[in-house]
Write a protein that holds these residues in place. Structure first.
Motif, PDB file in Angstrom:
ATOM      1  N   MET A  63       0.834  -1.192   0.000  1.00  0.00           N
ATOM      2  CA  MET A  63       0.000   0.000   0.000  1.00  0.00           C
ATOM      3  C   MET A  63       0.879   1.256   0.000  1.00  0.00           C
ATOM      4  O   MET A  63       0.656   2.190  -0.766  1.00  0.00           O
ATOM      5  CB  MET A  63      -0.885  -0.019   1.249  1.00  0.00           C
ATOM      6  N   ARG A  77       2.427   1.805  -3.416  1.00  0.00           N
ATOM      7  CA  ARG A  77       1.479   2.351  -4.405  1.00  0.00           C
ATOM      8  C   ARG A  77       1.218   3.827  -4.141  1.00  0.00           C
ATOM      9  O   ARG A  77       1.197   4.640  -5.061  1.00  0.00           O
ATOM     10  CB  ARG A  77       0.174   1.553  -4.381  1.00  0.00           C
ATOM     11  N   ASP A  78       1.044   4.143  -2.864  1.00  0.00           N
ATOM     12  CA  ASP A  78       0.787   5.524  -2.463  1.00  0.00           C
ATOM     13  C   ASP A  78       1.976   6.423  -2.846  1.00  0.00           C
ATOM     14  O   ASP A  78       1.812   7.478  -3.474  1.00  0.00           O
ATOM     15  CB  ASP A  78       0.551   5.539  -0.943  1.00  0.00           C
ATOM     16  N   GLN A  89       2.210   6.972  -6.592  1.00  0.00           N
ATOM     17  CA  GLN A  89       1.214   7.932  -7.054  1.00  0.00           C
ATOM     18  C   GLN A  89       1.660   9.371  -6.783  1.00  0.00           C
ATOM     19  O   GLN A  89       1.630  10.221  -7.659  1.00  0.00           O
ATOM     20  CB  GLN A  89      -0.135   7.644  -6.368  1.00  0.00           C
ATOM     21  N   ARG A  90       2.121   9.605  -5.563  1.00  0.00           N
ATOM     22  CA  ARG A  90       2.570  10.958  -5.203  1.00  0.00           C
ATOM     23  C   ARG A  90       3.771  11.383  -6.057  1.00  0.00           C
ATOM     24  O   ARG A  90       3.858  12.529  -6.505  1.00  0.00           O
ATOM     25  CB  ARG A  90       2.981  11.013  -3.735  1.00  0.00           C
ATOM     26  N   LEU A 133       4.367  10.880   3.713  1.00  0.00           N
ATOM     27  CA  LEU A 133       4.062   9.463   3.923  1.00  0.00           C
ATOM     28  C   LEU A 133       4.274   9.065   5.381  1.00  0.00           C
ATOM     29  O   LEU A 133       3.477   8.343   5.965  1.00  0.00           O
ATOM     30  CB  LEU A 133       4.930   8.601   3.003  1.00  0.00           C
ATOM     31  N   GLN A 189       1.603   9.616   8.033  1.00  0.00           N
ATOM     32  CA  GLN A 189       0.352   8.856   8.019  1.00  0.00           C
ATOM     33  C   GLN A 189       0.409   7.691   8.983  1.00  0.00           C
ATOM     34  O   GLN A 189       1.353   6.914   8.976  1.00  0.00           O
ATOM     35  CB  GLN A 189       0.105   8.330   6.612  1.00  0.00           C
ATOM     36  N   TYR A 231       1.259   4.005   8.000  1.00  0.00           N
ATOM     37  CA  TYR A 231       2.620   3.579   7.649  1.00  0.00           C
ATOM     38  C   TYR A 231       3.592   3.689   8.812  1.00  0.00           C
ATOM     39  O   TYR A 231       4.803   3.643   8.620  1.00  0.00           O
ATOM     40  CB  TYR A 231       3.143   4.414   6.470  1.00  0.00           C
TER      41      TYR A 231
END
Ligand code: ADP
Ligand code: ZN
Ligand code: ZN
Length: 668
Positions: free
Chosen positions: A590, A593-594, A597-598, A650, A653, A656
């Motif tokens: 996850m 992928r995050d 994307q960023r 990141l 969050q 994570y």
């Protein structure tokens, strides 16, 4: 009120501000170590980066507890190098500080300043060094001419061309002018052979620095370099770029192509050759990069006029380069003429070398007994429970080992999947080759050099010493035997499997294979007589194999450059890897992928991945990797800023928490 900004050995970005009590004001200087409170009632040792009088707003500033030094132990040139490394390699200056200082200097106790043994006698350079050959002389002149125009020069000299003797002449000239010299080597194992050679010429003016010395010894070298009687020459591995130099004039990077110059873990993930070049440029010093097989990056820099280029094509003393014979393993297998990994040609050459008192080197780039074991009935292969790799069989210890985390297990008596009792070894590691060779040549004395036999410094040295002095006849080893070692009586080199190296999933696989095979071939026939290399390969049509045979570095370079350009790899782009680790595969996926994307929002199609690195799980942590391929023209400062920003977003969050995110700039 005076404040100090302090570097602390922590992976948090930035400097930490403390107030300086009046009693300490006269003692404080940038480069002095301080003890400061940090975290929960703890204190830690840091280094003053600067002093100022701007009180930080909105935070309570704590006091410096103690200053450990009366004079700076880190020079301002070092502090600015640390900052550069942190910026460039995307780590914190605290991580650089941690890597730079010998452990003792990071402890809370003040170390008594070292007694340097009074006034040292200026030991003269002994006039014992050999007269250079005409080829060496013209190379020497060309290097010096090149330095008139450019600070960095690449010396591309075939194996045994006498590069070291050229270095010795340049060192002697530099220290005669009152300059200091840094001589970088990729491996500790190479320092002892070289140190003997240099000591004979430079005596006590030479200092050696690497991690196999005690911490106290390293601390001593550090303090000596700060004194008014520093060593004129430092020979060392990559960490010696951290030493203080007061009047650096020359840097020599020998075997500049070696991957070991890059630190993999932990941060700073720096390339010592590149750091040394930067350091030298700042000190207005000259740099000589020497190798028989340049890295494509350096060769590209030389060909495009960024570095000077000097070529030395002949071996010293008219010794011929070895003759390389290609052996078609596929064909021999078909005819059932291979005995395990040995071709009849190789066995025959070995026999005649041994009969005439010569020595043999066998190179297989894989340690252990077999690559792995497998059940011939159902195909089951035992894997490491913590890492994503098959376990390697080590026959001598009767166990299977993970080469990434060190996990070991008993060899199972039967296949856990189908109960079959005959598990079979697959592939050949150095241990198995050593064992098999005994059966062919029971009278020969055999030694093995790989990670398993060289855990200690003395082991390395005694294997090399025994081989140089003729106490052993055959040396079996991994890439360790390809390094720049100089042996007198080696007439045969066997490369057991060229394919093992070529088919690695890495855009540098061909470059590396060329380097390793050329280097190991270069160990053959260094004195008097021409050596022979038996190069065994499954696919003998590959152009690379023929480039090795012809010692045609330029052809390899042209081929590889086409590929690199087409697929936009370095030196045409700059790579940065973003690594992510977590205990749970689902979380790391996850996160990956995050992150992707960023990063895509910022860098578009320059972002590749995420993917799993070749080994995607180590020590119970799952690893994912994102690759950034950046045009060399992009502004680095802005890129760094964006990457730090993404990392911070990141890590803020909750999902994570307890994940690791780090960067590898210019990965190798
Ligand atoms: P390289 O570093 O290029 O592999 P070396 O400097 O180790 O080569 O030289 C190869 C061998 O030739 C060494 O044994 C070295 O002592 C010898 N040699 C090189 N130059 C000279 C010289 N000018 N006079 C005598 N021996 C030399
Ligand atoms: Zn089975
Ligand atoms: Zn493991």
């Amino acid at each position: 009120m005076t404040f100090v900004d302090v570097i602390l050995p922590v992976p948090l970005p930035g400097l930490f501000t403390y107030a300086l009590p009046a009693s300490l004001e006269s003692q404080a200087q940038a480069g002095c170590r301080v003890v400061v409170p940090f975290g929960n009632k703890k204190v830690t040792t840091g280094v003053i980066a600067r002093l100022h009088d701007q009180e930080p707003v909105g935070v309570t500033v704590k006091d410096v507890v103690e200053i450990l030094d009366d004079t700076p132990v880190i020079l301002s040139s070092q502090l600015s190098l640390w900052q550069w490394m942190a910026d460039y390699y995307l780590c914190t200056i605290g991580e650089v500080f941690k890597a730079a200082l010998p452990a003792k200097m990071k402890t809370l106790r003040t170390s008594s300043l070292f007694h340097l043994g009074g006034i040292r006698e200026e030991s003269a350079v002994r006039n014992a060094f050999p007269v250079l050959s005409p080829a060496q002389l013209s190379a020497l002149t060309a290097i010096k001419e090149s330095w008139q125009r450019l600070p960095v020069c690449l010396l591309h000299g075939v194996t045994s061309s006498g590069k070291t003797e050229i270095y010795i002449h340049l060192i002697a000239e530099a220290i005669a002018h009152g300059e200091q010299v840094l001589y970088l080597l990729p491996e500790i194992v190479l320092t002892s052979q070289l140190t003997d050679r240099l000591r004979a010429v430079f005596g006590e003016r030479l200092g050696v620095y690497h991690s196999k010395f005690t911490d106290k010894q390293r601390e001593e070298v550090w303090y000596r370099q700060l004194s008014d009687q520093p060593y004129d020459i430092i020979v060392g591995v990559r960490s010696s770029v951290f030493l203080p130099f007061q009047r650096l004039g020359l840097v020599i990077v020998d075997e500049e192509h070696e991957v070991n110059f890059k630190q993999q873990d932990p941060a700073p993930r720096y390339h010592a050759r590149n750091v040394a070049i930067l350091m030298a440029t700042r000190a207005k010093a000259r740099v000589l990069l020497g190798t028989a097989t340049p890295s494509l990056e350096s060769y590209y820099n030389a060909r495009t006029g960024k570095y000077g280029l000097v070529t030395l094509k002949e071996r010293f003393g008219q010794v011929l380069l070895p003759e390389i014979e290609i052996v078609d393993v596929k064909e021999l297998r078909r005819k059932r003429m291979m005995t395990g990994p040995f071709s009849p040609q190789l066995l025959e050459r070995m026999r005649s070398a041994l009969d005439s008192g010569q020595q043999v080197i066998l190179f297989q780039n894989r340690r252990g007994y077999a690559t792995h074991i497998q059940c011939p009935v159902c195909g089951w292969v035992p894997h490491c429970p913590h890492c994503d790799v098959p376990l390697t069989l080590h026959a001598r210890s009767g166990r299977m080992t993970c080469h990434y985390c060190g996990f070991t297990a008993e060899i199972p008596a039967r296949c856990p999947a189908c109960e079959n009792e005959q598990l079979r070894p697959h592939g050949f590691g150095t241990e198995r080759i050593e064992e098999d060779i005994c059966t062919f040549f029971p009278e020969a004395r055999i030694a093995r050099m790989d990670l398993d036999t060289t855990r200690t410094r003395n082991a390395y040295e005694s294997i090399i010493h025994d081989f140089s002095s003729g106490k052993t006849d055959i040396l079996v080893g991994t890439q360790m035997v390809t390094k720049g070692l100089d042996f007198e009586r080696v007439s045969v080199v066997g490369i057991l499997s060229a394919d093992t190296m070529l088919h690695q999933p890495d855009f540098r696989a061909f470059e590396r294979s060329f380097q390793m095979m050329s280097q190991v071939s270069g160990r053959a026939g260094r004195r008097q007589q021409r050596g022979i290399v038996i190069l065994q390969a499954m696919d003998v049509t590959l152009p690379l194999i023929h480039q090795i045979v012809d010692n045609d570095f330029d052809a390899m370079y042209q081929d590889q450059m086409l590929q690199r350009r087409q697929f936009t790899y370095p030196p045409f782009t700059r790579l940065i890897f973003v690594y992510m680790k977590h205990r749970h595969a689902s979380v790391v996926d996850m996160l990956a992928r995050d992150a992707t994307q960023r990063l895509r929002n910022l860098f578009g199609t320059r972002v590749l991945g995420p993917d799993e690195p070749p080994v995607a799980r180590v020590q119970s942590l799952f690893i994912r990797r994102i690759m950034l391929k950046l045009e060399s023209s992009l502004p680095l400062a802005r890129i760094r800023q964006l990457l730090w920003q993404v990392k911070a977003e990141l890590q803020n969050q909750k999902t994570y928490t307890s994940s690791q995110i780090y960067f590898d700039v210019d990965p190798l």
